[in-house]
Write an enzyme that holds these catalytic residues in place. Structure first.
Site, PDB file in Angstrom:
ATOM      1  N   GLY A  78      38.696  32.740  37.098  1.00 15.45           N
ATOM      2  CA  GLY A  78      37.691  34.398  37.804  1.00 15.45           C
ATOM      3  C   GLY A  78      37.754  35.306  39.171  1.00 15.45           C
ATOM      4  CB  CYS A  79      38.489  38.595  40.043  1.00 12.99           C
ATOM      5  SG  CYS A  79      37.096  39.677  39.486  1.00 12.99           S
ATOM      6  CE1 TYR A  80      32.914  40.461  43.755  1.00 13.79           C
ATOM      7  CE2 TYR A  80      32.580  40.582  41.159  1.00 13.79           C
ATOM      8  CZ  TYR A  80      32.185  41.207  42.494  1.00 13.79           C
ATOM      9  OH  TYR A  80      31.400  42.107  42.875  1.00 13.79           O
TER      10      TYR A  80
END
Length: 326
Positions: free
Chosen positions: A137-139
């Site tokens: 995921g990005c975070y």
């Protein structure tokens, strides 16, 4: 699959310009049948009609990217031949713990694939040997890159990790939502999913953190993530030195010179993550600030990096470590 979204559009841009990949087809749901440039005007000149999302039509592809909403990848991936290499940008195959999946996402756990964060120890080799890879995921990418080396080196305690991170609105997807309208977002900062963000179990799984408080903040910008990660020191070390050693050979992770701090504009359009670290002079906590492009290193760029490794290409092929600014 899922070419009509923001991550899908960034993937198309990268794959179309890749020196070794040939774009065979791109699929969508509601946008199927539309010419690509009507959905992604930035890709004018890429003469392509979005096809229906039919796994059978992709059976002969060497590699398939899944850029679908969480919970939709597993059923489609299961219909692809076992020999087909697949990179899933969704969350369906990131977590090892089915209870964590049920608590944070709901529904049936589809099982874990090889985790596609190649900078983690030993992970590049695992990605190279895999036919199924779960893109982080990005975070999670921003936070794991900041935190994992500190815990692994015994420099940070795994408990009581605190993160506050701001992200651009593209991280919420392309679907029309009232709270993402310009009139709602511009001139405003707002927290969301406070105390229950779905990336928490992924971050803990990849870093070894045992407790993590994470507050995400929606920022009035199209793309980018800036994460401030704090942890209790386990022994007296220089956190910047630990990070610099961990990423000495990582082409897309840059520990900035002392006195310079990450900012999102510097990573725009790149596959890089920028890091800087210090020790809080009052609290004594370790502080790492991490910046990246949520659609680049946080999604499409990382997916191409994983694909490169899977097919035996240099991981930097078709990707830039340099951002575009202003």
């Amino acid at each position: 699959m899922g070419a009509s979204g923001y991550a899908g559009g960034e993937l198309l841009r990268l794959v179309a310009g890749h020196p070794e990949f040939e774009l065979v087809t791109a699929t969508a749901h509601r946008q199927a049948g539309h010419r690509l440039h009507t959905v992604h005007p930035q890709l004018i000149g890429l003469d392509l009609v979005l096809a229906e999302t039919d796994p059978a039509a992709l059976a002969d592809a060497d590699l398939v990217f899944l850029a679908l909403p969480h919970g939709e990848s597993a059923a489609l991936a299961a219909q692809l031949p076992p020999k087909t290499r697949v990179v899933d940008l969704g969350a369906d195959h990131r977590l090892a713990d089915p209870y964590a999946w049920a608590n944070y996402y709901g529904g049936t756990h589809a099982g874990q694939w090889t985790y596609g964060l190649s900078e983690l120890p030993g992970q590049r080799e695992r990605v190279a040997a895999a036919t199924r890879v779960a893109n982080p995921g990005c975070y999670a990418t921003a936070i794991i890159l900041a935190l994992a080396p500190l815990i692994a080196a015994g420099a940070a305690q795994p408990a009581d990790v605190v993160v506050v991170a701001a992200s651009g609105v593209s991280g919420a997807g392309r679907a029309a939502k009232a709270h993402l309208l310009a009139g709602e977002v511009m001139g405003d900062l707002s927290p969301y999913r406070v105390g229950a963000h779905q990336h928490v179990p992924e971050i803990k799984q990849a870093t070894g953190a045992t407790s993590l408080s994470f507050t995400p903040v929606l920022a009035p910008m199209p793309r980018g993530i800036l994460a401030t990660v704090t942890a209790v020191p386990a022994r007296g070390v220089d956190p910047q030195a630990v990070l610099a050693e961990a990423y000495a050979d990582a082409p897309f992770v840059h520990v900035l010179p002392e006195g310079r701090w990450p900012h999102t504009a510097a990573t725009l359009g790149s596959n890089s993550c920028h890091l800087q670290a210090t020790v809080d002079v009052d609290a004594g906590r370790l502080i790492v600030v991490s910046g990246l492009d949520n659609l680049g290193r946080g999604a499409a760029g990382q997916a191409v990096q994983n694909a490169n490794i899977m097919v035996g290409l240099p991981e930097t092929t078709g990707l830039s470590a340099w951002g575009v600014t202003p």
